[in-house]
Write an enzyme that holds these catalytic residues in place. Structure first.
Site, PDB file in Angstrom:
ATOM      1  N   CYS A   1       0.799  -1.228   0.000  1.00 46.27           N
ATOM      2  CA  CYS A   1       0.000   0.000   0.000  1.00 46.27           C
ATOM      3  C   CYS A   1       0.834   1.282   0.000  1.00 46.27           C
ATOM      4  CB  CYS A   1      -0.977  -0.042   1.165  1.00 46.27           C
ATOM      5  SG  CYS A   1      -2.005  -1.516   1.062  1.00 46.27           S
TER       6      CYS A   1
ATOM      7  N   HIS B   1      -2.524   8.055   6.317  1.00 41.31           N
ATOM      8  CA  HIS B   1      -2.809   6.785   5.654  1.00 41.31           C
ATOM      9  C   HIS B   1      -4.194   6.332   6.119  1.00 41.31           C
ATOM     10  CE1 HIS B   1      -2.058   3.251   3.381  1.00 41.31           C
ATOM     11  NE2 HIS B   1      -2.076   2.445   4.418  1.00 41.31           N
TER      12      HIS B   1
ATOM     13  N   HIS C   1      -9.834   2.173   0.665  1.00 42.01           N
ATOM     14  CA  HIS C   1      -8.380   2.031   0.621  1.00 42.01           C
ATOM     15  C   HIS C   1      -8.010   1.490  -0.759  1.00 42.01           C
ATOM     16  CE1 HIS C   1      -4.323   1.408   1.387  1.00 42.01           C
ATOM     17  NE2 HIS C   1      -4.345   0.524   2.365  1.00 42.01           N
TER      18      HIS C   1
END
Lengths: 398, 263
Positions: free
Chosen positions: A164, A292, A326
């Site tokens: 990620c 994040h 996400h």
């Protein structure tokens, strides 16, 4: 000495909020989430997802037919927005096709094509169907290869794949390649698309929420998987450049656990400190942090510790995962672009869906959108394997 | 800013079990025989981690460890670049196989092992290394892409960098759509500054033409073509021979990467 800044000459994003930058900006301003109950393929999961509408009906054709898979369709859709192709064509005239590098972050590339092929295995021999093209769909390099061909570039090309943090680290890699003289400009980007691997994988890890994700909320219980494509054209900044600038970046490794962030966030803090050091800025000079903020209980707690360590409790912070979900390997470019929107439109987005901030967390969470100038902003991206990347952007005269 | 000094080499492939062994083959001291590869040890991992890791992780960590030991440096502060065309296809196969079963029982361990940076994560844990790490793919040109990323990182941050390139044969049925003929992994410790540990010096230059270097030995040439990590063999050949030479690696449609090697 501060690093030589890179200017964002053009950029585009496509995600659950819609196609192109204007769709994202409008949804951010209106507080409209792109999340929906999971309706991807036949996945029987009670979670929410950030799906890009219409990909199922838009196959790649002709010379690009071998690349046809959800991930490259998403890449194509992204590349068609915001006159990005025209900006790259102009850059090709300036720099030459072989002097523009391509740095694309992805975590799962076109693994969806392999998922489909496994469903069609020959019942006797176990072989995959003839139409399955591993190189142009599933392989990690496929999205970078597709982007290079679509834009008619011949520069160095690579896929960055660090879970990620992939498309955040693509910026750092592009910067280094330009510094080394391997290219004079760069197309950086990220493309990750919905697939059963990530939906069922996060479900197996019990990290997917059955509701809309709620970063920093006391009741947060997991993430929503999203999909996105984003691209930016980077060139060395001119004196008095008014475009968004990459001022610094920081990268580190947790060296702690494969799928859990270090609870103290020490290495994540190191990435943020490096970004500040490369920009020669102090923490109090940063106006906004795009976290994040995946909304899993432990990740948000670790990031909170890390941000507190470097910035204290006063810097305005938010996670925009409540809008997009996400987007994994595309999160870095998606949220970098959101930061550029903040710099250009004097906006600090709130934390959509979050209502009751976890009393154990201490950073300066912004719950509702604020309209105020942002001169310098940080974006965090962290991933499995303990990979951390922070990007620091600014805009002169903002 | 276009020079790198090689301080350590790690190598593992069938018939090339470690750099001393591989070097002997490359300089012609003994013929290349593709015998079975010794098991890659992942001795630096704690026992419980070692049990869970795959052949891919073990192979990558094995060569990384060999290169670090040869350079005799502390790995805890050395950034890493890991280059692999396809990563861990064994894990991908298991996930995709699970996804066609009732209820799709994807293993949580397989899922978090499916990321391309899994070997990088294990290396960082084993060595308590918090420095940056980048995992990349450029399909058949992954070795050259990794070398360029490692070089750019070494020059920009003025630091040693550990480069690891690895690829393993894919399991059936993926093996029918992507042929990798044998496992191959190589690691290089690269330093932008010269030290007494220097084994060879490299100059890197991008070139437009694609006159890629080949190997005279047909079996080694087949290995070079049959595994993306083995595309680095011409560079290893030059290091082994300790003579000034030039090697060109393909960087795909962007042309080639010319390496000038000095002993």
């Amino acid at each position: 000495m501060a690093i030589k800044p890179l200017a964002v000459a053009a950029y585009t994003v496509t995600n659950a909020l819609g196609r192109g930058v204007a769709a994202s900006l409008a949804a951010l301003r209106r507080g409209e989430s792109g999340l929906r109950p999971c309706d991807f393929e036949d996945a029987a999961l009670s979670t929410w997802i950030g799906r890009v509408a219409g990909l199922e009906e838009e196959p790649l054709e002709d010379e690009f037919a071998p690349f046809d898979c959800r991930n490259n369709r998403l890449a194509r859709l992204g590349l068609e927005q915001d006159r990005f192709g025209a900006a790259v064509r102009a850059a090709r005239e300036r720099h030459g096709a072989d002097r523009i590098g391509i740095f694309i972050g992805t975590s799962t590339s076109g693994i969806g094509a392999t998922e489909h092929a496994y469903r069609q295995r020959d019942p006797v021999t176990g072989r995959l169907p003839d139409h399955f093209d591993y190189q142009h769909t599933h392989n990690l390099f496929s999205a970078a290869d597709f982007t290079r061909r679509w834009l008619a570039l011949r520069g160095v090309a690579l896929a960055v794949s660090t879970a990620c943090s992939s498309s955040a680290k693509a910026f750092a890699s592009a910067y280094r390649h330009m510094r080394a003289g391997f290219c004079d400009a760069a197309v950086v980007g990220g493309v990750d698309s919905l697939c059963l691997t990530t939906l069922y994988g996060f479900n197996a890890l019990e990290l997917a929420s059955s509701q809309r994700c709620r970063p920093w909320d006391a009741g947060r219980d997991g993430l929503n998987v999203g999909e996105a494509a984003g691209f930016a054209l980077l060139e060395w900044a001119e004196p008095d450049d008014a475009r968004p600038l990459l001022l610094g970046y920081g990268e580190s490794s947790d060296a702690h656990h494969m799928s859990a962030a270090h609870p103290e966030g020490t290495s994540a803090a190191l990435a943020m400190q490096q970004a500040l050091a490369r920009a020669e800025l102090r923490s109090e000079q940063v106006d906004y942090i795009n976290l994040h903020g995946t909304a899993t209980p432990s990740n948000d707690a670790a990031e909170d510790r890390a941000v507190l360590r470097v910035f204290g409790p006063d810097t305005p912070c938010s996670s925009t995962k409540g809008w997009t979900g996400h987007t994994l390997g595309a999160a870095g470019i998606t949220e970098a672009a959101f930061v550029w929107l903040c710099l250009e439109h004097a906006l600090i987005p709130g934390m959509l869906n979050t209502r009751r901030i976890d009393p154990n967390l201490g950073v300066g969470v912004v719950l509702d959108n604020r309209e105020r100038p942002v001169r310098t902003a940080l974006s965090n991206s962290f991933g499995f394997g303990g990979t951390n990347c922070s990007l620091l952007f600014g805009r002169r005269g903002a | 800013m276009n020079t790198l000094h090689i301080e350590g080499v790690g190598l593992m492939a069938p018939g090339l079990a470690g750099w001393p062994d591989g070097r002997a083959v490359l300089i012609g001291e003994r013929p290349y025989v593709a015998e079975a590869m010794p098991a890659a040890s992942a001795a630096l991992l704690p026992a419980n981690e070692r049990r869970r890791t795959t052949a891919t992780v073990k192979l990558a960590l094995h060569v990384a460890q060999e290169a670090i030991l040869q350079a005799d440096i502390d790995p805890s502060t050395v950034p890493t670049v890991l280059a692999s065309s396809g990563g861990d296809s064994e894990v991908v196969d298991r996930i995709c196989a699970a996804l066609i079963l009732p209820d799709r029982p994807v293993s949580p361990t397989h899922f978090h092992h499916s990321v391309h940076n899994t070997p990088a994560g294990y290396w960082a844990i084993a060595n308590r290394c918090t420095a940056t790490s980048l995992s990349l793919s450029a399909y058949d040109d992954s070795f050259a892409a990794g070398l360029m990323e490692a070089a750019a990182l070494a020059w920009t941050d003025r630091t040693r960098v550990l480069l690891v390139a690895y690829d393993l044969p894919l399991p059936f049925p993926l093996s029918e759509r992507r042929e990798i003929v044998a496992p191959f992994a190589v690691a290089l410790v690269l330093n932008p500054a010269p030290t007494e540990r220097r084994l060879a010096t490299l100059r890197l230059e991008r070139r437009a033409d694609q006159s890629v270097s080949r190997l005279d030995d047909a079996r080694l040439e087949a290995l070079r073509l049959g595994n993306p990590a083995a595309r680095g063999l011409p560079l290893l050949w030059a290091i082994a021979h300790s003579t000034a030479s030039r090697v060109t690696l393909s960087t795909g449609e962007s042309g080639g990467l010319e390496l000038e090697i000095k002993p």
